[in-house]
Scaffold this active site. Sequence first.
Site, PDB file in Angstrom:
ATOM      1  CG  ASP A  86      49.274 -38.618  11.139  1.00  0.00           C
ATOM      2  OD1 ASP A  86      50.326 -38.981  10.589  1.00  0.00           O
ATOM      3  OD2 ASP A  86      49.050 -38.771  12.359  1.00  0.00           O
ATOM      4  CB  THR A 143      51.328 -44.933   5.601  1.00  0.00           C
ATOM      5  OG1 THR A 143      50.206 -45.189   4.750  1.00  0.00           O
ATOM      6  CG2 THR A 143      50.963 -45.370   7.018  1.00  0.00           C
ATOM      7  CG  ASP A 144      56.028 -43.893   3.187  1.00  0.00           C
ATOM      8  OD1 ASP A 144      56.004 -42.776   3.730  1.00  0.00           O
ATOM      9  OD2 ASP A 144      56.870 -44.762   3.456  1.00  0.00           O
ATOM     10  N   GLY A 147      39.108 -42.315   4.598  1.00  0.00           N
ATOM     11  CA  GLY A 147      39.166 -40.859   4.575  1.00  0.00           C
ATOM     12  C   GLY A 147      38.794 -40.270   3.230  1.00  0.00           C
TER      13      GLY A 147
END
Lengths: 286, 286
Positions: B157, B159-160, B140
Site C-alpha cells: 500500500d 505512494t507513487d 519495508g
Amino acid sequence: MHSDLWLEEKFEDFLGLKFKVEKVLFSGKSDFQTVDVVETKGHGKMLLNDGLVMVTERDEFAYHDMITHVPLFVHPAPKNVLIIGGGDGGTAREVLRHQSVEKCTMVEIDAMVVEACRQHIPQTAKDLDHEKLQLIIGDGVEFVKQTTEKFDVIIVDSTDPIGPAQPLFGEAFYQDVFNCLSADGIVVSQGESSWYAMEIQQSLLKVLNAVFPQSYLYSFSNLTYPGGLWSFTFASKQYHPVADFDATRVAASGLDFQYYNQALHSAAFALPNFVKKGLAGLIDNS
Amino acid sequence: MHSDLWLEEKFEDFLGLKFKVEKVLFSGKSDFQTVDVVETKGHGKMLLNDGLVMVTERDEFAYHDMITHVPLFVHPAPKNVLIIGGGDGGTAREVLRHQSVEKCTMVEIDAMVVEACRQHIPQTAKDLDHEKLQLIIGDGVEFVKQTTEKFDVIIVDSTDPIGPAQPLFGEAFYQDVFNCLSADGIVVSQGESSWYAMEIQQSLLKVLNAVFPQSYLYSFSNLTYPGGLWSFTFASKQYHPVADFDATRVAASGLDFQYYNQALHSAAFALPNFVKKGLAGLIDNS
C-alpha cells in the site's frame, strides 16, 4: 512569451478541475449556452458547454463506446436508432459502425455545437454527413412527442439537468420516449456521477421506473468529468442488459473498440455497494 | 472574514485538482516527505504526502476495500498478512475484519504519517492498536529481505514511485516478497492509473512477471486521484483471482462493505480495451 492559460471547471463550491489550454479555437454563445472549443495540453481538443467539459479527444471513446455499444449489443437487431443530443457526433459515429443499423436520427438542439465540432473536432464529428444519418437541429422533447416512427434504441446523450437539457430528465419526456420505442426497445441515457450526483441519479431512475418495466444503471470511468465514475441508465421494455446479452455478437461484429468489450459489458452493471445502497429499489441490477 | 483556502494537486504540466480547504490540521516534514492533514469542504479530512492526495474520508473506503478484500477473499484461509506502507491505517482496518486473520504485520517507513492519522483521521487509523496488529516503523524493503516469516497475503500500500516508495516498484523487492510468501501466497500492490500512468503499470508488471507465475491488473474508481480509474496489481503463486474466487465466502463472512461485493470482485478484472492493449503480454486477465 507564451501566456500560461488554464481553464477551470468548478464543481459546487469544493472542487475544481484545471486543464492547461494551448489555444482557444472557438468561442460562441448560442441561444442555449456558451460553446467553446480549446486545444489543451494533455487531453487534445476539448468541447465545453457553459464552461463544463463535454468531450476531450483523449477520452471521448470511453463515453461514446459505453453509451452506444451496450444497448446496441443487447438489442438483437437494432435497425432504427434515435439520438437525442450528442451534438459532437461521437455517439452517431459509434452507432453507424453497427451493420444492422439502417437509419440513425440525431436531434440536437444547438446548431452551434454541431458546427463547432464539425470545424474543430473531426475526431467525433467525422460521420455527421453519413448517408444513414438524419441530423435534425431541433428540440428532442418536441421530436419524441410528435414523431410517428418507432425506434429500436434511443440514446439520450445530454448535458447535465441544467440549461437546455433539463426537460430530458423529466417524466413527460420519458413517456414520449416509451411511446416511440418499438415493443422490445431500449433507452440509454447519460446518468451522471454516483460519487457526486446521486440525487440526480435517484430522480432520473424514479422517472424511468414510473414508465419502464426494467431500469438499470451501469458505470464506466470517465477521465475528465468530476467524479470519474460515470453512469448511464438503461431502461428496457423487454431485454435484460446482461441475461439477454449475446456476447458472441461482439466478436462476430468484427468491430474493434478502444474501451468496450464483451467482459466489460457485463462488468459495467456490477456496481459498488454505496451505489447499490443509494439506488436501492430503483434499479434492477442484480 | 474567512480566507478562501484551496489546495491544488498538479499532475504533470497539464492538469490540476483543486480542493476547498476549511482548516489545516497538521503540517510537518519528516525524514521522507512532507505530511499534511487538512479538513476539506466536500471530502472530509484529507492526508497529503509531498502535496499529493493520499486519503480522504469521503472515498477512502473504495481504495481500502479493493486493495484488501480482493486478495483476502481469493486466498482460502489468509492467516498471516503483511502490509508494506499503509500508514493511514485503512488497509489494516479492513484486513483485521477478516476472522481468519491471526496476525497482521504493518511496516510503515514514516512515523509521522502514522501519528498524524492517529491524531486527526481516526476513521482510517482506528485499529492501529488492534491486538492482532504488529506495527513496525521501518523500511519495508529491508523487512522483506530479512524476515523469516511466511505470509499468505502481502499488500503493498505504497505512494507513487517517487520519493520513499521508489524501491517498492523494483525487482529486488519483489524477489524478496516472493520469498516470504507462503507456497500459495498473493501480493497485491498499488498500481497507479491506466489513463495517466500506463508506463508505470507496464514497468511494475514487467517486474511482477519476472518473479511470479501469474500477474493481473484490476481496477476501481477512485474519486480523488488524477485519472479516477485506479488499479491494483495482483501477483500470485497459485490462485487465479477470478477462477479460484469462492464468492460464497463473501456472504458467509457476514461482513458488509461500502464498495466491495462479490460481483464487483470479478468485474474489477474486466479491463477496458485500451488497458488490455497497453498491457498486452504483461497481464493474465482473460
